[in-house]
Design a protein around this motif. Structure first.
Motif, PDB file in Angstrom:
ATOM      1  N   SER A   1       0.814  -1.218   0.000  1.00  0.00           N
ATOM      2  CA  SER A   1       0.000   0.000   0.000  1.00  0.00           C
ATOM      3  C   SER A   1       0.849   1.270   0.000  1.00  0.00           C
ATOM      4  N   ARG A   2       2.159   1.146   0.179  1.00  0.00           N
ATOM      5  CA  ARG A   2       3.058   2.309   0.177  1.00  0.00           C
ATOM      6  C   ARG A   2       3.019   2.963  -1.202  1.00  0.00           C
ATOM      7  N   ARG A   3       3.097   4.277  -1.246  1.00  0.00           N
ATOM      8  CA  ARG A   3       3.006   5.024  -2.500  1.00  0.00           C
ATOM      9  C   ARG A   3       4.369   5.186  -3.161  1.00  0.00           C
ATOM     10  N   VAL A   4       4.369   5.172  -4.480  1.00  0.00           N
ATOM     11  CA  VAL A   4       5.543   5.420  -5.308  1.00  0.00           C
ATOM     12  C   VAL A   4       5.190   6.586  -6.211  1.00  0.00           C
ATOM     13  N   ARG A   5       6.104   7.516  -6.391  1.00  0.00           N
ATOM     14  CA  ARG A   5       5.890   8.604  -7.355  1.00  0.00           C
ATOM     15  C   ARG A   5       6.715   8.275  -8.584  1.00  0.00           C
ATOM     16  N   LEU A   6       6.020   7.994  -9.675  1.00  0.00           N
ATOM     17  CA  LEU A   6       6.676   7.615 -10.917  1.00  0.00           C
ATOM     18  C   LEU A   6       7.489   8.757 -11.494  1.00  0.00           C
ATOM     19  N   THR A   7       8.546   8.408 -12.207  1.00  0.00           N
ATOM     20  CA  THR A   7       9.286   9.386 -12.981  1.00  0.00           C
ATOM     21  C   THR A   7       8.418   9.696 -14.198  1.00  0.00           C
ATOM     22  N   PRO A   8       8.094  10.968 -14.442  1.00  0.00           N
ATOM     23  CA  PRO A   8       7.158  11.284 -15.524  1.00  0.00           C
ATOM     24  C   PRO A   8       7.751  11.062 -16.913  1.00  0.00           C
ATOM     25  N   THR A   9       6.880  10.658 -17.824  1.00  0.00           N
ATOM     26  CA  THR A   9       7.261  10.562 -19.229  1.00  0.00           C
ATOM     27  C   THR A   9       7.147  11.959 -19.838  1.00  0.00           C
ATOM     28  N   GLU A  10       7.650  12.144 -21.051  1.00  0.00           N
ATOM     29  CA  GLU A  10       7.563  13.467 -21.694  1.00  0.00           C
ATOM     30  C   GLU A  10       6.109  13.875 -21.919  1.00  0.00           C
ATOM     31  N   GLU A  11       5.244  12.901 -22.242  1.00  0.00           N
ATOM     32  CA  GLU A  11       3.822  13.218 -22.445  1.00  0.00           C
ATOM     33  C   GLU A  11       3.190  13.704 -21.142  1.00  0.00           C
TER      34      GLU A  11
END
Length: 157
Positions: free
Chosen positions: A125-135
Motif C-alpha cells: 500500500s506504500r506510495r511510489v511517485r513515478l518518474t514522468p514521461t515526456e507526455e
C-alpha cells in the motif's frame, strides 16, 4: 532536449529570497518557508504540483504490475529517506492478514530494488511517485497554463 516540469515559483516572502531566517540550534539559520532555497511555489505552482502528484502517484503493488521499464521514488526510512527504484517484487509469504467480516485478506510486502540491488521490503500500500514521461510532463505544464493566479481552473478558455 528532454522536457521538464517547471512549477511556477516566487521569491520567498519570509526570508526575502536569501534562504536564511532566524537562528535555531537544530536547523541553524535555514528558512522554514522555503527550506533554504529562497523560492517557494505560487498557488498556481502548488495546484500544478498537486495535479502531478495525483497523476504520478501509485501503490507499490501497482508499480510491480507495471513491470520493467519504469522508475519511481519512494520513502524507504523512518527519517524520510527517498530512494529511486526500478523494480518491485512481491515477497513469498504474506506479511499478515486483515480480517474483514470473518474473511482473511492477505497483506503482501514487496521487495523494492534499484539496478538489481534489493533496498528494502515495503507494504504494497506504500506510495511510489513515478518518474514522468515526456507526455506526462507536457500534460502537467499544459494544466498549469490553464490555471488562474489563485490556482483555480479558468472558467473560460
Amino acid at each position: 532536449m528532454a522536457a521538464t516540469t517547471n512549477y511556477e515559483k516566487e521569491v520567498c516572502g519570509r526570508c526575502g529570497g536569501t534562504g536564511k531566517y532566524s537562528w535555531c540550534e537544530a536547523h541553524r539559520d535555514t528558512c522554514f518557508g522555503c527550506a533554504g532555497t529562497g523560492e517557494r511555489l505560487t498557488k498556481r505552482g502548488q495546484a500544478a504540483k498537486a495535479f502531478a502528484d495525483d497523476l504520478l502517484s501509485i501503490t507499490i503493488a501497482e508499480f510491480a504490475a507495471l513491470g520493467e521499464g519504469r522508475t519511481g521514488r519512494t520513502c524507504v526510512g523512518a527519517a524520510g529517506q527517498w530512494a529511486t527504484i526500478d523494480q518491485a517484487v512481491r515477497d513469498e509469504r504474506p506479511l499478515h492478514a486483515r480480517i474483514n467480516g470473518g474473511e482473511a485478506t492477505p497483506l503482501w510486502n514487496y521487495t523494492v530494488s534499484r539496478k538489481g540491488k534489493a533496498l528494502v521490503s515495503l507494504p504494497g500500500s506504500r506510495r511510489v511517485r513515478l518518474t514522468p514521461t515526456e507526455e506526462q510532463i507536457d500534460q502537467i505544464n499544459a494544466y498549469q497554463a490553464t490555471l488562474t493566479k489563485a490556482g483555480k481552473p479558468r472558467k473560460r478558455p
